[in-house]
Design an enzyme around this catalytic site. Structure first.
Site, PDB file in Angstrom:
ATOM      1  CB  THR A   1     -71.374  33.076 -33.894  1.00  0.00           C
ATOM      2  OG1 THR A   1     -70.088  32.702 -34.389  1.00  0.00           O
ATOM      3  CG2 THR A   1     -72.191  31.823 -33.647  1.00  0.00           C
TER       4      THR A   1
ATOM      5  CE  LYS B   1     -68.378  29.374 -34.397  1.00  0.00           C
ATOM      6  NZ  LYS B   1     -68.218  30.835 -34.341  1.00  0.00           N
TER       7      LYS B   1
ATOM      8  CE  LYS C   1     -73.184  34.861 -29.473  1.00  0.00           C
ATOM      9  NZ  LYS C   1     -72.725  34.894 -30.893  1.00  0.00           N
TER      10      LYS C   1
END
EC number: 1.1.1.31
Length: 273
Positions: free
Chosen positions: A82, A157, A225
């Site tokens: 990711t 995502k 994150k």
């Protein structure tokens, strides 16, 4: 994920910066291990990566020890990290210059999804590269879909993480309310999980949240994150993400409580202070 590929009959060579992990994997699954990314990628038709962040990806892709140095024209590089959409587009250009295909393919499903081979994979790239990689990806996935050019997987995502952040916060507030109201929160969940309030988070995390167990699943540090990536992208494309920004702040409070490695359902813990 690598284990499922090996079990499906692919000849897999793994690399991990902690060599003992790669050696242990090879002993368990019967594959091979390499001491550099380039050595792992040598002669491979497909190269899969799953690391931490943009800089980690660059560290295993570029320079003479990176995978691109060893990949042959016609092979495909698939990144399950990711990371940012900007990085995905950068890697697509770099790979193309060597005649190598590229797919940005972040996953959803967490550790359990990986262990059970039922991940959801959001993919950006070219259809021809997807065609080469799809069967292999489905070795460890229950759904994999090409959503557009390079970067599209990472953008999808971000959508996924935005949705999760809001749902987990809502669930945390609801459970806290139920307990403060003197209700049997587990019994309430049993009822409302059969109706419109139900969610994956409710079905899989509500009881452990009520027990104060946060030692599994996707860590708060990683969620922050991911949300940071989404918030940065939103600033660039003009989207407003007030709820996401607020939940990100709440996760920072969990980190300050020492919960950086707790799973994302730990939002309830900050309400119990």
């Amino acid at each position: 994920m690598a284990g499922y590929l090996q079990q499906k009959g692919y000849q897999v060579t793994v690399y991990n910066r902690t060599s003992s992990k790669a050696e242990k994997w090879a002993a368990q699954y019967g594959g091979s291990f390499a001491t550099t990314p380039a050595a792992a990628a040598q002669g491979a038709a497909l190269v899969f990566m799953c690391v931490g962040n943009d800089n980690d990806v660059r560290s295993v892709v570029y320079n003479e020890q990176g995978v691109l140095a060893a990949m042959a024209p016609g092979s495909v590089l698939i990144d399950h990290t990711t990371a940012s959409a900007e990085l995905a587009r950068e890697l697509a250009v770099a790979a193309s210059a060597k005649g190598v295909g590229f797919l940005d393919a972040p996953v959803s499903g967490g550790q359990a999804g990986a262990e059970n081979g039922v991940l959801t994979v959001m993919i950006g790239g070219e259809p021809a590269d997807m065609q080469k990689a799809e069967t292999a990806i489905m070795s460890f996935a229950r759904c994999a879909k090409l959503l557009g050019p390079a970067g599209s997987g990472q953008l999808a995502k971000m959508v996924n993480q935005i949705c999760i952040a809001g749902v987990v916060q809502g669930l945390a507030e609801a459970l806290n309310f139920a307990q403060n109201a003197g209700l049997d929160a587990a019994a309430v969940v049993e009822v409302i999980s059969q109706g419109a309030a139900s969610s994956w988070q409710m079905q899989n995390r509500s009881l452990t949240m009520l027990d104060g167990k946060y030692d599994f699943g996707f860590a708060v540090d990683w969620m922050r994150k991911d949300l940071g990536i989404a918030l940065n992208e939103a600033r660039q494309n003009g989207s407003h993400l007030p709820l996401t920004a607020l939940v990100d702040q709440f996760y920072s409070e969990v980190q300050q409580m020492g919960g950086g490695r707790w799973d994302t359902s730990s939002l309830l813990a900050r309400l119990k202070r």
